[in-house]
Design an enzyme around this catalytic site. Structure first.
Site, PDB file in Angstrom:
ATOM      1  N   HIS A   1      38.455  36.645  36.816  1.00  0.00           N
ATOM      2  CA  HIS A   1      39.260  37.343  35.811  1.00  0.00           C
ATOM      3  C   HIS A   1      39.668  36.415  34.670  1.00  0.00           C
ATOM      4  O   HIS A   1      40.112  36.897  33.620  1.00  0.00           O
ATOM      5  CB  HIS A   1      40.534  37.918  36.433  1.00  0.00           C
ATOM      6  CG  HIS A   1      40.300  39.026  37.411  1.00  0.00           C
ATOM      7  ND1 HIS A   1      40.189  38.798  38.764  1.00  0.00           N
ATOM      8  CD2 HIS A   1      40.153  40.359  37.228  1.00  0.00           C
ATOM      9  CE1 HIS A   1      40.006  39.955  39.382  1.00  0.00           C
ATOM     10  NE2 HIS A   1      39.975  40.910  38.486  1.00  0.00           N
TER      11      HIS A   1
ATOM     12  N   ASP B   1      41.252  33.053  42.344  1.00  0.00           N
ATOM     13  CA  ASP B   1      40.607  34.076  41.532  1.00  0.00           C
ATOM     14  C   ASP B   1      39.096  34.076  41.721  1.00  0.00           C
ATOM     15  O   ASP B   1      38.338  34.289  40.791  1.00  0.00           O
ATOM     16  CB  ASP B   1      40.963  33.886  40.050  1.00  0.00           C
ATOM     17  CG  ASP B   1      40.561  35.064  39.176  1.00  0.00           C
ATOM     18  OD1 ASP B   1      40.631  36.212  39.647  1.00  0.00           O
ATOM     19  OD2 ASP B   1      40.161  34.828  38.016  1.00  0.00           O
TER      20      ASP B   1
ATOM     21  N   HIS C   1      32.415  48.891  37.475  1.00  0.00           N
ATOM     22  CA  HIS C   1      32.083  48.054  38.634  1.00  0.00           C
ATOM     23  C   HIS C   1      31.081  48.794  39.527  1.00  0.00           C
ATOM     24  O   HIS C   1      30.198  48.175  40.138  1.00  0.00           O
ATOM     25  CB  HIS C   1      33.336  47.702  39.434  1.00  0.00           C
ATOM     26  CG  HIS C   1      34.123  46.564  38.873  1.00  0.00           C
ATOM     27  ND1 HIS C   1      33.570  45.321  38.645  1.00  0.00           N
ATOM     28  CD2 HIS C   1      35.423  46.475  38.484  1.00  0.00           C
ATOM     29  CE1 HIS C   1      34.495  44.508  38.156  1.00  0.00           C
ATOM     30  NE2 HIS C   1      35.630  45.192  38.045  1.00  0.00           N
TER      31      HIS C   1
ATOM     32  N   HIS D   1      36.764  50.685  33.180  1.00  0.00           N
ATOM     33  CA  HIS D   1      36.516  49.353  33.759  1.00  0.00           C
ATOM     34  C   HIS D   1      36.157  49.472  35.232  1.00  0.00           C
ATOM     35  O   HIS D   1      35.131  48.924  35.685  1.00  0.00           O
ATOM     36  CB  HIS D   1      37.767  48.485  33.585  1.00  0.00           C
ATOM     37  CG  HIS D   1      37.754  47.192  34.311  1.00  0.00           C
ATOM     38  ND1 HIS D   1      37.594  45.977  33.672  1.00  0.00           N
ATOM     39  CD2 HIS D   1      37.885  46.896  35.635  1.00  0.00           C
ATOM     40  CE1 HIS D   1      37.615  45.004  34.561  1.00  0.00           C
ATOM     41  NE2 HIS D   1      37.794  45.536  35.772  1.00  0.00           N
ATOM     42  N   GLU D   2      36.978  50.181  35.995  1.00  0.00           N
ATOM     43  CA  GLU D   2      36.761  50.246  37.437  1.00  0.00           C
ATOM     44  C   GLU D   2      35.487  51.008  37.792  1.00  0.00           C
ATOM     45  O   GLU D   2      34.733  50.605  38.682  1.00  0.00           O
ATOM     46  CB  GLU D   2      37.977  50.864  38.119  1.00  0.00           C
ATOM     47  CG  GLU D   2      39.223  49.999  38.058  1.00  0.00           C
ATOM     48  CD  GLU D   2      39.019  48.617  38.676  1.00  0.00           C
ATOM     49  OE1 GLU D   2      38.224  48.489  39.631  1.00  0.00           O
ATOM     50  OE2 GLU D   2      39.649  47.664  38.195  1.00  0.00           O
TER      51      GLU D   2
ATOM     52  N   GLU E   1      33.195  41.015  35.927  1.00  0.00           N
ATOM     53  CA  GLU E   1      34.462  41.446  35.325  1.00  0.00           C
ATOM     54  C   GLU E   1      34.309  41.712  33.832  1.00  0.00           C
ATOM     55  O   GLU E   1      34.865  42.677  33.299  1.00  0.00           O
ATOM     56  CB  GLU E   1      35.546  40.388  35.554  1.00  0.00           C
ATOM     57  CG  GLU E   1      36.213  40.480  36.913  1.00  0.00           C
ATOM     58  CD  GLU E   1      36.954  41.795  37.102  1.00  0.00           C
ATOM     59  OE1 GLU E   1      37.535  42.314  36.136  1.00  0.00           O
ATOM     60  OE2 GLU E   1      36.936  42.313  38.230  1.00  0.00           O
TER      61      GLU E   1
ATOM     62  N   TYR F   1      30.480  38.318  43.347  1.00  0.00           N
ATOM     63  CA  TYR F   1      31.828  38.356  42.794  1.00  0.00           C
ATOM     64  C   TYR F   1      32.522  37.009  42.981  1.00  0.00           C
ATOM     65  O   TYR F   1      33.536  36.877  43.668  1.00  0.00           O
ATOM     66  CB  TYR F   1      32.621  39.480  43.446  1.00  0.00           C
ATOM     67  CG  TYR F   1      33.825  39.915  42.638  1.00  0.00           C
ATOM     68  CD1 TYR F   1      33.673  40.558  41.413  1.00  0.00           C
ATOM     69  CD2 TYR F   1      35.110  39.688  43.103  1.00  0.00           C
ATOM     70  CE1 TYR F   1      34.763  40.954  40.676  1.00  0.00           C
ATOM     71  CE2 TYR F   1      36.221  40.087  42.374  1.00  0.00           C
ATOM     72  CZ  TYR F   1      36.036  40.719  41.156  1.00  0.00           C
ATOM     73  OH  TYR F   1      37.130  41.119  40.425  1.00  0.00           O
TER      74      TYR F   1
END
Length: 368
Positions: free
Chosen positions: A288, A283, A184, A180-181, A204, A195
């Site tokens: 998210h 958020d 990005h 996931h990271e 995300e 974002y």
């Protein structure tokens, strides 16, 4: 201009603090994590600006990528500096895994292995040489700060906290979290989505989409999971013992991943009718939270087609991301239509998957 993209949303940490049911040292760690992440935000902004000025936007790769895997895992030595020291290498490319007595947590080994599996996934199935498509090295720092309740990609490297051992376990043992990271980073080098609001939720969601595919393939490459066999859980195992939660997010059933008196409940919707219109201060407008909608669309697309997701729906999502037509402030509708455009023989099933989550997403909501 984008902030650091953390696996644990700030609103989850903030809710833990507000509920106040966790031990005081856990509450303190949550607040410290929020404060440190805000300070680190400027580093990512600076890097994002230089990246946008320097990079060329590659389109879907057509030439054969050459393997340039180059990993280095550092011990952050519990520093909370914006740029952790690089004077203590734990493992570098080609090195042996380190024994338990040197790192009882196994964080360094898990990071090193997770980097390779993520790299190999992108190279083998998407002909992509690392996150930038040009073989950039993968640097990871484990044991960041003290009680840091998160993991993130900051535009140059991956940072892993240790968690608190009460509500959060470590963050290196979940392959989908690493995938996931690092995804990005892929988004940053291809179509750097704003974002915030819908574009941030797409950012995300794309990280979750590729994270789950990396998990489906990489947890057991000799016996990978089909879309039907997958549990579709992101961050399974992140919660500490006794927390009432299966994972951080559930792409199959958004909104059901956790429900615990100390943590709160999963707020993700799985359909446009439950889209949460949130201010930027919460958020980042729901990045998210509302990502549950495109997450569920990918789950539906993968299961409607069947087989291995990285051979079916995955390439369609990847082409939509890398085709050069995805706007920086793209809406759900725009991204859905790019996937339909790139769906080939699967057009009807991709369209049906998006329809089941609310496509074409109504009028007058593109700014959300």
């Amino acid at each position: 201009m984008a902030p650091i993209c953390c696996i644990i949303p700030e609103h989850v940490l903030q809710n833990i603090i507000e509920v106040g049911q966790a031990p005081q040292h856990v509450l303190d760690a949550c607040q410290s994590t929020i404060d440190q992440t805000k300070e680190l935000h400027n580093t990512r902004i600076e890097h994002k600006q230089s990246l946008l000025a320097e990079q060329e936007r590659p389109t879907f790769e057509v030439t054969e990528a050459v393997r340039h895997l180059n990993r280095t895992v550092y011990d952050a030595q519990h520093t909370s500096m914006r740029d952790p020291p690089r004077n203590k290498i734990m493992i570098e490319e080609g090195g042996a895994l380190i024994p338990k007595e040197q790192d009882p947590s196994y964080d360094a080994n898990e990071c090193y292995i997770g980097f390779q599996k993520t790299y190999d996934f992108y190279l083998n199935f998407f002909n992509r040489d690392s996150i930038d498509g040009r073989g950039i090295g993968l640097d990871g720092f484990v044991h960041y700060s003290k009680g840091y309740q998160n993991a993130f990609w900051d535009g140059r490297q991956m940072i892993f906290g240790d968690g608190d051992g009460v509500l959060f376990n470590g963050f290196t043992d979940e392959l989908d979290v690493i995938g996931h990271e690092l995804t990005h980073g892929v988004v940053e080098y291809t179509s750097p989505l704003d974002y915030s609001f819908q574009s941030g939720a797409l950012n995300e969601s794309l990280a979750d989409v590729f994270g789950i595919m990396i998990k489906q393939w990489g947890n057991d490459p000799a016996n990978p999971q089909t879309a039907e066999q997958s549990d579709w859980l992101i961050g399974e195992g992140i919660w500490g013992k006794g927390v009432n939660g299966r994972a951080l997010r559930d792409m199959k059933a958004p909104g059901t991943a956790y429900n615990d008196r100390r943590v709160g409940s999963d707020r993700q919707p799985g359909h446009w009718k439950n889209f949460q219109k949130l201010p930027l201060s919460e958020d980042k407008g729901g990045v998210h939270i509302n990502s549950g909608i495109p997450n569920h669309a990918f789950y539906l697309a993968s299961t409607l087609i069947g087989g291995y997701s990285w051979q079916t729906a995955g390439p369609i999502w990847y082409k939509a991301l890398t085709c050069g037509k995805l706007r920086q402030n793209a809406s759900f509708k725009e991204f859905a239509e790019l996937t339909i455009l790139n769906a080939g023989d699967h057009e009807d099933k991709i369209r049906e998957a998006w329809k089941q989550v609310g496509y074409p997403f109504g009028e007058g909501r593109d700014e959300l």
